[in-house]
Design a protein around this motif. Structure first.
Motif, PDB file in Angstrom:
ATOM      1  N   ALA A  76       0.842  -1.202   0.000  1.00  0.00           N
ATOM      2  CA  ALA A  76       0.000   0.000   0.000  1.00  0.00           C
ATOM      3  C   ALA A  76       0.876   1.250   0.000  1.00  0.00           C
ATOM      4  N   GLU A 106      -3.126  -6.371   1.378  1.00  0.00           N
ATOM      5  CA  GLU A 106      -2.375  -5.340   0.654  1.00  0.00           C
ATOM      6  C   GLU A 106      -1.636  -5.930  -0.544  1.00  0.00           C
ATOM      7  N   HIS A 109      -4.200  -7.087  -3.375  1.00  0.00           N
ATOM      8  CA  HIS A 109      -4.848  -5.998  -4.113  1.00  0.00           C
ATOM      9  C   HIS A 109      -3.868  -5.129  -4.892  1.00  0.00           C
ATOM     10  N   ALA A 110      -2.655  -4.983  -4.380  1.00  0.00           N
ATOM     11  CA  ALA A 110      -1.658  -4.243  -5.167  1.00  0.00           C
ATOM     12  C   ALA A 110      -1.378  -5.015  -6.456  1.00  0.00           C
ATOM     13  N   ARG A 113      -4.494  -4.851  -8.776  1.00  0.00           N
ATOM     14  CA  ARG A 113      -4.630  -3.562  -9.468  1.00  0.00           C
ATOM     15  C   ARG A 113      -3.588  -3.420 -10.573  1.00  0.00           C
ATOM     16  N   GLU A 115      -0.408  -2.644  -9.929  1.00  0.00           N
ATOM     17  CA  GLU A 115       0.460  -1.509  -9.593  1.00  0.00           C
ATOM     18  C   GLU A 115       1.821  -1.722 -10.247  1.00  0.00           C
TER      19      GLU A 115
ATOM     20  N   GLU B  57      -8.315  -1.153  -0.958  1.00  0.00           N
ATOM     21  CA  GLU B  57      -8.994  -2.374  -0.523  1.00  0.00           C
ATOM     22  C   GLU B  57      -9.520  -2.248   0.899  1.00  0.00           C
ATOM     23  N   ALA B  61      -5.328   0.162   4.089  1.00  0.00           N
ATOM     24  CA  ALA B  61      -4.509   0.364   2.897  1.00  0.00           C
ATOM     25  C   ALA B  61      -4.542   1.820   2.448  1.00  0.00           C
ATOM     26  N   MET B  65      -1.367   4.122   1.800  1.00  0.00           N
ATOM     27  CA  MET B  65      -1.084   4.748   0.502  1.00  0.00           C
ATOM     28  C   MET B  65      -0.802   6.241   0.728  1.00  0.00           C
TER      29      MET B  65
END
Lengths: 252, 353, 75
Positions: A76, A106, A109-110, A113, A115, B57, B61, B65
């Motif tokens: 994140a 984290e 989802h990173a 996505r 990233e 999410e 998070a 960020m």
């Protein structure tokens, strides 16, 4: 006779002994990261996101800009950092307690996505810094300070295989599991890092390299036996290989 | 500054527009009522300023960020409501410990637990006492109107970079959900107070930098805590309050945010009836405007603190006037929307006591 | 001709280097360094067997080992 130096520490490595235990593979993993960053000319463009665990001190050994993330949150933090500086190279360096347990949301989802970051995941099947507790990656039967009779599948579940999960996500561009137990595997690990890092530089997507590593101290083994354990016990459960490579034909 | 025409918008939109005016280029958030208008608005608008919008999410998070973007030295924010802000506390503590600037908006809703989605001031303690682990404070701004919500977003980013510290904007469901005329304005170019000298953006032609909150060496953490405390001491200069009709008042009501604004209507009405009552509406909750209250205490005023919670800011009012005066308390329970009529009886009671 | 050089002060005596040496010339000395570890070494008389393959340096977690090789003559 004239001779040439064919192997030396890369300049990016700060010249100080590490705090790692004898036979711990973090030193090898750090060096591989340093070599690849150097060879790719990224040193002055790199932003390192450290995590919590033994490797929290990576910033003491790699001469690059760095920020320390809370436990499990490195992907994140890296997301925010990369969004703020899209032209820089951002990587996280995380252990298995950090990434596969507290930071599971984290990392998933990173990756999902897509990233444009790179993740170096050091899996030694145990919580090292806190003294050898059971990790999500601890193998069934393996003893730890919180499963002193060995991990029991019925009670604790089985060891989680992260590369299989990350490799199955849409945003992942490259995912490979490597091992640091032999010269051949270490050479392969370096190639995997380069591949994952290139995915970020080219804007292709998320790169993930899992490195099977030893923790002799918490495994209560001598370094040479610990290294052998990777070969004999870890690799059969955590198979090495590329789990996703979007640049390969026939794949996503 | 240049002003533009008045527009009729919700407080949540005022917060969003204020952030854009302040030069925010990175937004991270997670859906939670009653602040959803903010991520919905910014999901398309961030692109118009070449900025980044990430639906995270989780609030955990989103706050991390924010930490990452803050480490990069850019203007970044996250928004949430009470349960979500609880989840963000870990990152906020790390940001305070690592001295990273960022803006967190809490559109306060009812608690504890899942509570409700109505207005509440129940997060006062969490906001003003740090909220997470360790000795740290965040600057806390408390808007009571949509215009203030807009203005305070601009101020929040400036303060965050001035002090290299997280800044909390503590709004509530009333401020977030009501619609009012707002006059947007563009501030002067953003001053990041030398962020380029500490942020991480690649060590080109300079020594590498490290942003961290871990201090293991002998005496290092003590030194960092002393450094933080002296920063919080310097922040005291930012304390502000709206002081209304206090000169000849016998009773000074202290109320913040939307409740302060409702109480203002009550005070106006009582004034028209000749009652000697005034209002102090803290605009900053940390630092708390203690000097304003202490000066009034020295003049012999009596105090009544009104909050939409079970008694939180009243502690700060009492600390401010300690040794000279005290404060009574009237709590309007979260879960119940107050009107200006609701405060007449408690004010009259304490005025005539 | 090739040779290895050990930065003994960094060595932790893990001996992973000895497991990968194709010539089996790396052994643990009886010397302790400042960290308190018995350091790895190649005895002077064994050094001529070193091929400069860099395996020991690649597996060393502590950046202890430098490897030198004789420059190849231009053909």
């Amino acid at each position: 006779m004239s001779e040439k130096l064919v192997f030396d520490a890369p300049e990016i490595m700060i010249d100080r002994p590490t705090h790692y235990c004898p036979g711990c593979h973090h030193g090898v993993a750090h060096r591989l990261v340093g070599e690849v960053l150097t060879e790719m000319g990224l040193v002055d463009d790199t932003l390192c996101v450290g995590s919590i665990g033994c490797s929290v001190f990576i910033y003491n050994y790699l001469d690059v800009d760095a920020v320390e993330a809370p436990h499990g949150r490195a992907p994140a933090v890296a997301t925010g950092l990369k969004r703020a500086h899209k032209d820089k190279f951002v990587f996280t360096y995380q252990g298995d307690g950090d990434l596969a347990s507290i930071g599971l949301a984290e990392i998933v989802h990173a990756a999902n996505r897509g990233e444009k970051i790179s993740v170096v995941f050091v899996n030694n099947t145990v919580y090292g810094m806190t003294g050898g507790q059971m990790a999500p990656t601890t193998l069934v039967g393996q003893k730890s300070t919180t499963c002193p009779d060995g991990r029991c599948a019925d009670e604790h579940g089985q060891a989680i295989r992260m590369s299989e999960i990350i490799g199955g996500l849409g945003g992942t561009a490259y995912c490979e599991r490597v091992s640091l137990d032999s010269v051949k595997n270490i050479r392969r690990a370096k190639k995997a890092l380069r591949k994952a890092f290139e995915m970020q530089i080219n804007g292709t997507g998320f790169g993930f390299v899992e490195m099977l590593s030893a923790c002799p101290t918490n495994w209560k083994m001598d370094p040479v036996s610990a290294n052998t354990r990777i070969t004999e016990e870890m690799i059969p459960y955590f198979p090495l290989g590329v789990f996703k490579d979007v640049t390969k034909d026939g794949e996503e | 500054m240049s002003k533009t025409k008045r527009i009729f918008i919700k407080g949540n939109e005022a917060i969003s527009r204020g952030a854009l005016a302040a030069g925010c280029t990175c937004y991270f958030g997670y859906p939670i009522t009653p602040q959803n208008d903010i991520p919905e608005f910014l999901s398309t608008k961030m692109a118009t300023v070449n900025g980044e919008f990430v639906q995270a999410e989780s609030e955990v998070a989103a706050a991390n960020m924010l930490l990452g973007a803050a480490a990069g030295g850019v203007r970044a924010m996250t928004t949430s409501s009470s349960p979500g802000v609880s989840l963000m506390q870990e990152a906020i503590s790390y940001m305070a410990g690592s001295e990273l600037p960022g803006v967190i908006v809490n559109v306060n809703r009812g608690g504890p637990g899942l509570g409700d989605i109505g207005s509440s001031q129940g997060d006062y303690f969490q906001s003003t006492r740090g909220g997470g682990h360790g000795d740290y404070r965040t600057l806390v701004l408390a808007p009571g109107t949509c215009q203030e919500a807009y203005d305070m977003m601009i101020e929040a980013f400036d303060l965050a970079f001035k002090y290299r510290n997280p800044v909390l904007v503590l709004a509530d469901a009333i401020v977030g959900q009501m619609k009012e005329p707002v006059t947007p304005w563009e501030p002067k170019a953003a001053d990041n107070h030398g962020a380029e000298d500490w942020c991480i953006d690649g060590a080109q032609g300079r020594e590498k930098r490290l942003l961290k909150s871990l201090f293991l060496e002998d005496g290092a953490l003590a030194g960092q805590n002393r450094n933080l405390q002296s920063k919080y001491e310097a922040m005291q200069a930012e304390a502000r309050a709206d002081v209304f009709e206090c000169d000849d008042a016998d009773l000074v009501v202290v109320a913040f945010g939307s409740i302060g604004r409702i109480v203002k209507s009550t005070v106006r009405r009582l004034r028209s009836e000749g009652k000697k009552v005034g209002l102090v509406r803290p605009l900053t909750l940390y630092p708390f405007p203690s000097e304003v209250l202490r000066d009034l205490a020295k003049q012999g005023k009596r105090f009544l603190t009104i909050e939409q919670n079970c008694g939180q800011m009243v502690d700060d009012v009492r600390l401010s006037v300690r040794g000279i005066a005290d404060s009574e308390f009237h709590g309007h329970m979260p879960g119940d929307l107050p009107g200006s009529d609701d405060f007449i009886a408690p004010i009259i009671k304490h005025l005539e006591d | 001709m090739a040779r290895v050089e050990f930065r003994e002060e960094r060595c932790k005596g893990c001996m992973l280097c000895s497991t990968v040496c194709p010539k089996k010339i790396i052994c643990q000395s009886s010397r302790f360094n400042q960290q308190g570890y018995k350091v790895a070494e190649v005895k002077a008389e064994d050094m001529e067997n070193c091929t400069g393959c860099t395996s020991c340096a690649l597996i060393c977690p502590d950046l202890v080992i430098k490897v030198y090789r004789e420059e190849k003559k231009e053909k």
